[in-house]
Scaffold this motif. Structure first.
Motif, PDB file in Angstrom:
ATOM      1  N   UNK A  10       0.853  -1.194   0.000  1.00 49.47           N
ATOM      2  CA  UNK A  10       0.000   0.000   0.000  1.00 49.47           C
ATOM      3  C   UNK A  10       0.881   1.234   0.000  1.00 49.47           C
ATOM      4  N   UNK A  11       1.358   1.559  -1.175  1.00 48.40           N
ATOM      5  CA  UNK A  11       2.181   2.756  -1.301  1.00 48.40           C
ATOM      6  C   UNK A  11       1.466   3.712  -2.251  1.00 48.40           C
ATOM      7  N   UNK A  12       1.218   4.922  -1.776  1.00 47.81           N
ATOM      8  CA  UNK A  12       0.532   5.904  -2.617  1.00 47.81           C
ATOM      9  C   UNK A  12       1.501   6.448  -3.665  1.00 47.81           C
ATOM     10  N   UNK A  13       0.995   6.687  -4.859  1.00 45.36           N
ATOM     11  CA  UNK A  13       1.819   7.310  -5.895  1.00 45.36           C
ATOM     12  C   UNK A  13       2.025   8.770  -5.487  1.00 45.36           C
ATOM     13  N   UNK A  14       3.285   9.177  -5.269  1.00 44.00           N
ATOM     14  CA  UNK A  14       3.491  10.565  -4.811  1.00 44.00           C
ATOM     15  C   UNK A  14       3.150  11.567  -5.902  1.00 44.00           C
ATOM     16  N   UNK A  15       2.659  12.715  -5.474  1.00 48.03           N
ATOM     17  CA  UNK A  15       2.423  13.794  -6.456  1.00 48.03           C
ATOM     18  C   UNK A  15       3.774  14.426  -6.781  1.00 48.03           C
ATOM     19  N   UNK A 235      18.080  -1.041   2.476  1.00 46.43           N
ATOM     20  CA  UNK A 235      18.635  -2.328   2.054  1.00 46.43           C
ATOM     21  C   UNK A 235      17.623  -3.155   1.264  1.00 46.43           C
ATOM     22  N   UNK A 236      16.361  -3.088   1.728  1.00 40.67           N
ATOM     23  CA  UNK A 236      15.309  -3.872   1.049  1.00 40.67           C
ATOM     24  C   UNK A 236      15.104  -3.385  -0.384  1.00 40.67           C
ATOM     25  N   UNK A 237      15.216  -2.053  -0.535  1.00 39.70           N
ATOM     26  CA  UNK A 237      15.082  -1.485  -1.873  1.00 39.70           C
ATOM     27  C   UNK A 237      16.220  -1.944  -2.767  1.00 39.70           C
ATOM     28  N   UNK A 238      17.425  -2.013  -2.199  1.00 40.60           N
ATOM     29  CA  UNK A 238      18.592  -2.453  -2.961  1.00 40.60           C
ATOM     30  C   UNK A 238      18.423  -3.914  -3.388  1.00 40.60           C
ATOM     31  N   UNK A 239      17.833  -4.727  -2.501  1.00 41.46           N
ATOM     32  CA  UNK A 239      17.592  -6.127  -2.859  1.00 41.46           C
ATOM     33  C   UNK A 239      16.641  -6.223  -4.048  1.00 41.46           C
ATOM     34  N   UNK A 240      15.614  -5.367  -4.056  1.00 46.67           N
ATOM     35  CA  UNK A 240      14.712  -5.386  -5.208  1.00 46.67           C
ATOM     36  C   UNK A 240      15.445  -4.936  -6.471  1.00 46.67           C
ATOM     37  N   UNK A 335      12.068 -11.434  -4.765  1.00 49.30           N
ATOM     38  CA  UNK A 335      12.168 -10.886  -3.404  1.00 49.30           C
ATOM     39  C   UNK A 335      10.841 -10.962  -2.653  1.00 49.30           C
ATOM     40  N   UNK A 336       9.747 -10.979  -3.381  1.00 51.38           N
ATOM     41  CA  UNK A 336       8.391 -10.979  -2.808  1.00 51.38           C
ATOM     42  C   UNK A 336       8.213  -9.854  -1.781  1.00 51.38           C
ATOM     43  N   UNK A 337       8.942  -8.769  -1.995  1.00 51.69           N
ATOM     44  CA  UNK A 337       8.852  -7.638  -1.069  1.00 51.69           C
ATOM     45  C   UNK A 337       8.275  -6.429  -1.811  1.00 51.69           C
ATOM     46  N   UNK A 338       6.975  -6.478  -2.055  1.00 55.05           N
ATOM     47  CA  UNK A 338       6.326  -5.427  -2.849  1.00 55.05           C
ATOM     48  C   UNK A 338       6.430  -4.062  -2.184  1.00 55.05           C
ATOM     49  N   UNK A 339       6.321  -4.064  -0.851  1.00 58.32           N
ATOM     50  CA  UNK A 339       6.358  -2.802  -0.118  1.00 58.32           C
ATOM     51  C   UNK A 339       7.682  -2.073  -0.379  1.00 58.32           C
ATOM     52  N   UNK A 340       8.793  -2.820  -0.234  1.00 62.20           N
ATOM     53  CA  UNK A 340      10.114  -2.214  -0.427  1.00 62.20           C
ATOM     54  C   UNK A 340      10.286  -1.691  -1.849  1.00 62.20           C
ATOM     55  N   UNK A 341       9.807  -2.471  -2.837  1.00 62.06           N
ATOM     56  CA  UNK A 341       9.953  -2.060  -4.236  1.00 62.06           C
ATOM     57  C   UNK A 341       9.145  -0.792  -4.490  1.00 62.06           C
ATOM     58  N   UNK A 342       7.891  -0.778  -4.014  1.00 63.47           N
ATOM     59  CA  UNK A 342       7.034   0.386  -4.249  1.00 63.47           C
ATOM     60  C   UNK A 342       7.601   1.629  -3.556  1.00 63.47           C
ATOM     61  N   UNK A 343       8.152   1.426  -2.351  1.00 64.34           N
ATOM     62  CA  UNK A 343       8.741   2.570  -1.634  1.00 64.34           C
ATOM     63  C   UNK A 343       9.983   3.102  -2.355  1.00 64.34           C
ATOM     64  N   UNK A 344      10.740   2.169  -2.926  1.00 60.94           N
ATOM     65  CA  UNK A 344      11.928   2.570  -3.697  1.00 60.94           C
ATOM     66  C   UNK A 344      11.514   3.495  -4.844  1.00 60.94           C
ATOM     67  N   UNK A 345      10.471   3.106  -5.568  1.00 64.23           N
ATOM     68  CA  UNK A 345      10.006   3.922  -6.700  1.00 64.23           C
ATOM     69  C   UNK A 345       9.451   5.265  -6.211  1.00 64.23           C
ATOM     70  N   UNK A 346       8.717   5.225  -5.112  1.00 63.83           N
ATOM     71  CA  UNK A 346       8.152   6.468  -4.570  1.00 63.83           C
ATOM     72  C   UNK A 346       9.287   7.428  -4.199  1.00 63.83           C
ATOM     73  N   UNK A 347      10.390   6.852  -3.727  1.00 67.73           N
ATOM     74  CA  UNK A 347      11.549   7.655  -3.343  1.00 67.73           C
ATOM     75  C   UNK A 347      12.222   8.348  -4.518  1.00 67.73           C
TER      76      UNK A 347
END
Ligand code: ZN
Length: 387
Positions: A10-15, A235-240, A335-347
């Protein structure tokens, strides 16, 4: 109760921030301007008859065909790079410093510009005589043989890039953080990639942005991560990121890309052959040269190849975006870590000043990757292993 739509993250697409939008619009303007320059400069070489003048001079000095051809190319590239210098400096130094995304010193910028100019000269002298020899020996089929030559040269450059070209700009070596490297290698093992070195490139010298890529062919292929991505503490983002790059690697995207590139190369050279022949027929007086195998024709070929490559760029972008989607899927499956991947993109939207939702014109002509909005939404909804 199972819901129809599985929530995977559940990561919102940032404006887009106002600064990111400003950066996006300026970047588009600079892209258009650089495109215009890439046509206008060679066009001036032709319309002022400076090109045949340069050919006459280099013939006098060079005496031998190969030497005069090389001299023409060196001078052409030198003039071109000098004319472009103020624009390139503004586009890649001033702008990125103004928006705070650059770490580059003035000296490093000029050093890189110098190396690029020398590489262009070296590459031109080394390879372009092949095309001019083909133009002379096979006036009707040179486009076919030239396509083969261009494909061969591209394979060669892709092979040597990670070994000899990339290190000219930034230091590259095995990953320094050994504990982290061990974790990423475990991920590679899981993806079926064994005994690979993960490379780290010292991009922090140039930029604050972060990235990673797969490069090389014929045994020179490797996964390279920017040190800026490694030093960030997600680190989780780097794994993705590693999972995504492993996707490119395992799915042989470099080879697929070369296949598409080869097909389009034949089309570009054929169209260049047809149009250059009729342009010369009509305008040879105005151009000041009688044969396409006169090196004075070089700016004409540059314009035509630029033009047809530009027309083909939406196809390349579309292919590339499809590969990026596949690599994202591969990364999530691994990685099955959707949260980390979505947060990486939001960042990326905040840190790298990316516009998460660019317009259709940008997407069509420029976007090699899906938008951050699309990628975040994919992470939020793709998790078949949860069903
Ligand atoms: Zn990718």
């Amino acid at each position: 109760m199972q819901t129809a739509f599985q929530k995977c993250a559940e990561v919102a697409v940032p404006k887009a921030t106002s600064i990111a939008m400003e950066y996006y619009h300026l970047d588009n303007l600079l892209w258009i301007f650089s495109l215009v320059l890439s046509f206008v400069i060679p066009l001036l070489f032709l319309t002022t008859k400076f090109s045949p003048y340069l050919e006459r001079i280099t013939k006098k000095i060079g005496k031998y065909w190969f030497i005069s051809l090389g001299l023409y190319l060196v001078l052409f590239i030198l003039i071109n790079q000098l004319v472009l210098l103020p624009f390139d400096f503004y586009a890649s130094y001033t702008v990125d410093h103004h928006y705070g995304t650059s770490n580059q010193t003035l000296a490093k910028w000029f050093k890189d510009y110098g190396i690029t100019t020398l590489l262009l000269m070296g590459g031109a002298v080394l390879f372009i005589w092949i095309f001019y020899l083909l133009l002379q020996k096979s006036p009707k089929r040179w486009w076919f043989y030239s396509s083969l030559a261009a494909i061969g040269i591209t394979f060669f450059i892709t092979f040597i890039s990670p070994l000899w070209i990339d290190p000219l700009f930034n230091k590259i070596g095995p990953m320094k953080n050994k504990a982290l490297e061990k974790e990423l290698l475990a991920l590679a093992e899981k993806a079926g990639v064994h005994n690979k070195t993960i490379y780290e490139i010292e991009k922090s010298e140039d930029t604050k942005k972060s990235n990673a890529y797969v490069t090389g062919l014929f045994g020179s292929e490797r996964i390279v991560i920017w040190d800026t991505a490694i030093s960030s503490d997600e680190k989780k983002g780097l794994e993705f990121t590693m999972g995504h790059e492993l996707g490119h690697y395992v799915l042989n995207h470099n080879w697929w890309f070369m296949l598409y590139f080869s097909i389009i190369t034949f089309a570009v050279f054929y169209l260049t052959y047809r149009s250059s022949t009729s342009i010369l027929k009509k305008f040879h007086r105005k151009l000041g040269f009688n044969h396409l195998y006169n090196i004075a024709s070089f700016p004409l070929f540059l314009i035509l190849i630029n033009f047809f490559t530009l027309l083909a760029s939406p196809i390349f972008n579309d292919i590339s975006r499809e590969m990026e989607r596949d690599a994202d899927r591969f990364g999530l499956d691994l990685t099955k870590d959707n949260q980390a991947a979505a947060e990486l993109f939001a960042n990326f939207a905040i840190k790298d000043l990316n516009n998460p939702n660019p317009g259709p014109v940008y997407t069509f002509w420029r976007a090699s990757h899906p938008s951050l909005k699309e990628r975040i939404e994919f992470c939020n909804t793709y998790c078949p292993w949860k069903k």
